[in-house]
Write an enzyme that holds these catalytic residues in place. Sequence first.
Site, PDB file in Angstrom:
ATOM      1  N   ASN A 155       0.827  -1.209   0.000  1.00 45.78           N
ATOM      2  CA  ASN A 155       0.000   0.000   0.000  1.00 45.78           C
ATOM      3  C   ASN A 155       0.859   1.256   0.000  1.00 45.78           C
ATOM      4  O   ASN A 155       0.593   2.222  -0.715  1.00 45.78           O
ATOM      5  CB  ASN A 155      -0.903   0.022   1.238  1.00 45.78           C
ATOM      6  N   ARG A 202     -10.956  -4.230 -13.865  1.00 42.71           N
ATOM      7  CA  ARG A 202      -9.837  -5.095 -13.464  1.00 42.71           C
ATOM      8  C   ARG A 202     -10.316  -6.541 -13.538  1.00 42.71           C
ATOM      9  O   ARG A 202     -11.367  -6.868 -12.979  1.00 42.71           O
ATOM     10  CB  ARG A 202      -9.373  -4.816 -12.025  1.00 42.71           C
ATOM     11  N   ARG A 233      -5.580   2.111 -12.933  1.00 42.07           N
ATOM     12  CA  ARG A 233      -4.204   2.290 -12.457  1.00 42.07           C
ATOM     13  C   ARG A 233      -3.548   0.978 -12.027  1.00 42.07           C
ATOM     14  O   ARG A 233      -4.112   0.205 -11.264  1.00 42.07           O
ATOM     15  CB  ARG A 233      -4.176   3.285 -11.286  1.00 42.07           C
ATOM     16  N   HIS A 260     -15.615   3.156 -14.539  1.00 38.53           N
ATOM     17  CA  HIS A 260     -15.413   2.365 -13.325  1.00 38.53           C
ATOM     18  C   HIS A 260     -16.642   1.522 -13.002  1.00 38.53           C
ATOM     19  O   HIS A 260     -16.605   0.690 -12.102  1.00 38.53           O
ATOM     20  CB  HIS A 260     -15.098   3.340 -12.164  1.00 38.53           C
ATOM     21  N   TYR A 299     -12.392  -9.809  -1.603  1.00 40.36           N
ATOM     22  CA  TYR A 299     -13.089  -8.535  -1.422  1.00 40.36           C
ATOM     23  C   TYR A 299     -14.558  -8.811  -1.114  1.00 40.36           C
ATOM     24  O   TYR A 299     -15.165  -9.698  -1.714  1.00 40.36           O
ATOM     25  CB  TYR A 299     -13.036  -7.686  -2.702  1.00 40.36           C
ATOM     26  N   ARG A 318     -14.220   2.298   4.833  1.00 44.91           N
ATOM     27  CA  ARG A 318     -13.012   1.508   5.074  1.00 44.91           C
ATOM     28  C   ARG A 318     -11.747   2.349   5.107  1.00 44.91           C
ATOM     29  O   ARG A 318     -10.908   2.215   5.981  1.00 44.91           O
ATOM     30  CB  ARG A 318     -12.861   0.431   3.991  1.00 44.91           C
ATOM     31  N   HIS A 359     -15.325  -3.804   0.307  1.00 40.75           N
ATOM     32  CA  HIS A 359     -15.304  -3.123  -0.986  1.00 40.75           C
ATOM     33  C   HIS A 359     -16.696  -2.731  -1.480  1.00 40.75           C
ATOM     34  O   HIS A 359     -16.821  -1.928  -2.410  1.00 40.75           O
ATOM     35  CB  HIS A 359     -14.630  -4.048  -2.019  1.00 40.75           C
TER      36      HIS A 359
END
Length: 697
Positions: free
Chosen positions: A49, A382, A412, A442, A475, A571, A599
């Site tokens: 991270n 993704r 990204r 997205h 997730y 979160r 998520h």
Amino acid sequence: MIMGLNNPNYYNNRELSWLAFNERVLQEAFDERNPLLERLKFLAIFSSNLDEFFMVRVAGLKDQVKAGFNKPENKAGLTPKQQLKRISEKVHELVKSQYRLYNDVLLPMLEAEDIQFVSMDQLTDEQREFLHSYFTEQIFPVLTPMAVDAYRPFPMLANKSLNLAIVLDDDEEDEDERRKLALVQVPSVLNRFIRLPSDQEEFVYILLEDVITAHIDILFKGYDVVSVTPFRITRNADLTIHEEGARDLLKEIEKELKKRKWGAAVRLEMRKDGFDPFILHYLLDELEIHRKDVYEIDGPLDLTFLFHFYKELSSYKEHLVYETLIPQPPKDLDSDEDIFEKAAEQDLLFHHPYESFEPVIDFISDAADDPHVLAIKQTLYRVSGDSPIIEALKRAAENGKQVTVLVELKARFDEENNVQWAKELEKSGCHVIYGITHLKTHSKITLIVRQKHGKIERFVHLGTGNYNDATAKLYTDLGFITSNREIGEDATNFFNYLSGYMEKPEFHHLSVAPFDLRRDFIRLIDEEIRFHREYGNGRIIAKMNALTDKELIMKLYEASQAGVTIDLIVRGICCLRPQIPGVSDNIRVRSIVGRFLEHSRIYYFYHNGAEKVFLSSADMMTRNMEKRVEILWPIFAEHLKKRVIKILAILLTDNVKAREQDEQGDYHYVERAEGAPEIDSQLCLFQMAYRVSEDEE
């Protein structure tokens, strides 16, 4: 809007709030309730991270400083320089804490389990012989020593690569010329840790860089090795995509990806032991970074190697990892039921990873082979490395169906994967599009068009998370399948808008960013304020990954001032500060960081008993409101509403993994009342899924 809400003391800085989130990740490594190898894995997550944070967020702030930008950000009022100073102070503190835990707690615990990392001076003769052979046969052929002098300038070292700086002494040169500098990159293609032979059933390891250091003189025969200093550089890795005028976005992305490894240095990590001050000063000068950007590490650099270490040992030491939890068959779909027939009768809800992601894969895979299916349209942000969904889409195109896939090339750190997927899909006959200029797509949506008995049917899947079968096990996300006619029309218009030239359509039920989403959130909050003033029962619950949008935060403050009770489950980053007298007294903020990455995005409004429940791909972040194509959609079926509300209720009772934010912006574990049972919301939700599965049997 109530005045006076611009006070910087009412807001958390975005970057510092993110660091507070990563501190909560680090707390999981400290948490003794977690198995040992899981604690090591949390150290790796914390490090990973932090890498991304420096590559993107810190790099962006440094770019602002270089450009002479000194305007305070619009919430907490800190200038880029002030933010960088506070970030540096906090990260130094966190990294020291991380390595104290690693050295003083976790390594001794590993030793108690017959697992240890050793240094060269702890080796037996047998182990030394083994390593000498291993170095000669496996490592030496891969190494490339790089001299640094007038003819061979300092090389461009790749982002996140681990390197050794070697100072050499040449006694045949004059005094001023005796000191030489060379670099050796620790090969990323080799395993970072090497298992050594041992007498008993022990797991004894040594780090690759220690082995190279011990044999470094072989690379520099004729010279005396004065010092060897391990170091690691983190670079600016944010892509600058010039979409305007780019005739081929795919090629533009590929070109920028090649530059990512070589951006400006933003952080230098060096190992404390064997530290050579000459190397430090040399690198500071060469990399053009400040002393505060240097992190002196009391242990191995780059603890992300613990991901691989965890993977290697977990099969041998099962008691040191979490008990395996198997995703259960979904509550809304029996294993022998046809997903299209069931979806034609009722809306379906899936809660991952508690419920299996397989039905979502089957939804697309079955459509690829179904002779009644005419078209499949899908967005991909993704996906996994070996994606069954990609394979199904390719097969559908090969079966003659109209397949349109929006692949988001600007996701990204997944850009490279997505470029590859785009090429593969095109080769299979899919129509691949890349979205809208200057916006990231997205949203997670799939539209399947079928013709049966002469009638057109539309089935829509909407998700809070990606079409990624790997992360669906890690997730927490919600997926939704419907055959609702109006949502089907909305999905058709949504894809036509993305793929063609048309004005933004009017949607029946979908709220789409960057056009309507913020406006619709504000309308829903305003309605809740109105209901509260009339009936005194205003209630909002919102679950998301991050909350940064000032306009929405101010609207939530306004609702709090009106008396509406608000629970926020956020979160990560949260720029809103709760419990400020007269501003946010009625707002509570909690963050749950545990075994799974929270998520899902859920938005609930009481509306005087006519409860409204929405799911979304979007967080309440400015970028989601303005710079991304996002979808918010309603849940109509009462039984599904109740399920989602129950999920929220369980998350709000968590007293094991939940932390609450105070009025200063600091987080503390939720206090458990004396005698009250421990409630780990994620384990509770898994137990619920198991019970449903057992009841059906």
